[in-house]
Scaffold this active site. Sequence first.
Site, PDB file in Angstrom:
ATOM      1  N   ARG A  23       0.810  -1.229   0.000  1.00  0.00           N
ATOM      2  CA  ARG A  23       0.000   0.000   0.000  1.00  0.00           C
ATOM      3  C   ARG A  23       0.836   1.269   0.000  1.00  0.00           C
ATOM      4  NH1 ARG A  23      -2.668  -0.317   5.363  1.00  0.00           N
ATOM      5  NH2 ARG A  23      -0.629  -1.186   5.813  1.00  0.00           N
ATOM      6  N   GLU A  28       8.181   7.918  11.047  1.00  0.00           N
ATOM      7  CA  GLU A  28       8.156   9.084  11.926  1.00  0.00           C
ATOM      8  C   GLU A  28       9.280  10.005  11.496  1.00  0.00           C
ATOM      9  OE1 GLU A  28       8.659   7.224  15.753  1.00  0.00           O
ATOM     10  OE2 GLU A  28       6.497   7.118  16.063  1.00  0.00           O
ATOM     11  N   GLN A  46       8.608  26.734  13.148  1.00  0.00           N
ATOM     12  CA  GLN A  46       8.231  27.119  11.782  1.00  0.00           C
ATOM     13  C   GLN A  46       8.590  25.987  10.833  1.00  0.00           C
ATOM     14  OE1 GLN A  46       9.511  31.077  10.554  1.00  0.00           O
ATOM     15  NE2 GLN A  46       9.678  30.428   8.438  1.00  0.00           N
ATOM     16  N   ASP A  47       7.661  25.644   9.934  1.00  0.00           N
ATOM     17  CA  ASP A  47       7.917  24.664   8.870  1.00  0.00           C
ATOM     18  C   ASP A  47       7.921  25.390   7.535  1.00  0.00           C
ATOM     19  OD1 ASP A  47       7.883  22.645  10.734  1.00  0.00           O
ATOM     20  OD2 ASP A  47       6.216  21.555   9.859  1.00  0.00           O
ATOM     21  N   ASN A  48       8.864  25.013   6.664  1.00  0.00           N
ATOM     22  CA  ASN A  48       8.979  25.616   5.336  1.00  0.00           C
ATOM     23  C   ASN A  48       9.061  24.521   4.279  1.00  0.00           C
ATOM     24  OD1 ASN A  48       9.270  28.244   6.492  1.00  0.00           O
ATOM     25  ND2 ASN A  48      11.416  27.806   6.873  1.00  0.00           N
ATOM     26  N   ARG A  58      20.471  26.829  -3.897  1.00  0.00           N
ATOM     27  CA  ARG A  58      19.998  27.801  -2.908  1.00  0.00           C
ATOM     28  C   ARG A  58      21.019  27.857  -1.774  1.00  0.00           C
ATOM     29  NH1 ARG A  58      14.551  29.081  -3.915  1.00  0.00           N
ATOM     30  NH2 ARG A  58      13.488  27.592  -5.277  1.00  0.00           N
ATOM     31  N   HIS A  61      22.909  30.147   3.065  1.00  0.00           N
ATOM     32  CA  HIS A  61      22.146  31.092   3.871  1.00  0.00           C
ATOM     33  C   HIS A  61      22.357  30.860   5.367  1.00  0.00           C
ATOM     34  CE1 HIS A  61      19.132  30.879   0.310  1.00  0.00           C
ATOM     35  NE2 HIS A  61      20.101  31.721   0.047  1.00  0.00           N
ATOM     36  N   LYS A  71      17.963  23.811  12.158  1.00  0.00           N
ATOM     37  CA  LYS A  71      17.033  23.307  11.144  1.00  0.00           C
ATOM     38  C   LYS A  71      17.070  21.786  11.086  1.00  0.00           C
ATOM     39  CE  LYS A  71      17.673  27.320   8.150  1.00  0.00           C
ATOM     40  NZ  LYS A  71      18.220  27.813   6.875  1.00  0.00           N
ATOM     41  N   TYR A 131      11.679  21.800   5.641  1.00  0.00           N
ATOM     42  CA  TYR A 131      12.505  21.927   6.828  1.00  0.00           C
ATOM     43  C   TYR A 131      11.782  22.636   7.956  1.00  0.00           C
ATOM     44  CZ  TYR A 131      13.689  26.470   4.640  1.00  0.00           C
ATOM     45  OH  TYR A 131      13.648  27.693   4.037  1.00  0.00           O
ATOM     46  N   GLU A 142      19.020  37.954   7.619  1.00  0.00           N
ATOM     47  CA  GLU A 142      19.555  36.935   6.703  1.00  0.00           C
ATOM     48  C   GLU A 142      20.837  37.394   6.029  1.00  0.00           C
ATOM     49  OE1 GLU A 142      17.788  33.699   3.755  1.00  0.00           O
ATOM     50  OE2 GLU A 142      17.377  35.745   3.127  1.00  0.00           O
ATOM     51  N   LYS A 164      21.666  27.560 -11.389  1.00  0.00           N
ATOM     52  CA  LYS A 164      20.595  28.567 -11.391  1.00  0.00           C
ATOM     53  C   LYS A 164      20.516  29.179  -9.994  1.00  0.00           C
ATOM     54  CE  LYS A 164      17.981  25.551 -14.465  1.00  0.00           C
ATOM     55  NZ  LYS A 164      16.805  24.660 -14.490  1.00  0.00           N
ATOM     56  N   ASP A 169      21.251  35.293  -4.025  1.00  0.00           N
ATOM     57  CA  ASP A 169      22.388  34.380  -3.893  1.00  0.00           C
ATOM     58  C   ASP A 169      23.565  34.825  -4.761  1.00  0.00           C
ATOM     59  OD1 ASP A 169      20.915  32.980  -2.059  1.00  0.00           O
ATOM     60  OD2 ASP A 169      20.472  31.292  -3.384  1.00  0.00           O
TER      61      ASP A 169
END
Length: 184
Positions: A23, A28, A46-48, A58, A61, A71, A131, A142, A164, A169
Amino acid sequence: MKFLETAIAGVKVIEPRLFGDSRGYFFEAYRKDLFAGAGIDARFIQDNESFSTGGVLRGLHYQIPPYTQAKLVRVVSGRVLDVVVDIRLGSPTFGKHVAIELSGESKRQLFLPRGMAHGFAVLSPEAVFVYKCDNFYCPASERCIRFDDPALGIDWRLPPETVKLSPRDRRGVLFKDAELFEEY
């Protein structure tokens, strides 16, 4: 769940225990008691989620105090090379990095404590990256270090001329010019 140490103190690879059958699967992704038992006591607030196409890079940072962030990162679909650079002044691994491949298939996660610069390169045609953070995002706090800084020597597994980047950045600074802080 397995918690594996890396070359940077506090940065851990987490391998969840998968339960699967015809299935699908279940696992977890986060369980406070198990994480605390492995020395991770971050209180996530906070979740992103980000979606990126192949070749997107990316980072690197980070946020300066009082908005530094720990994180817990993972990839839901696709593959990325996740890179963490230790920017904690006084740390024995200051200026060093670890690079870990994360994918929707492996379900591996990476925990990075406060005091790390973070970035990822998308190695698949597309990727969904999620994250948790233990502090809120603050644009004024930042900062960004150049992904291609020769002093860091990171192999992103992408040809540099095809990467890219966002305009932000592209404006990243060299590691030697980065605004760092005592966090160790």
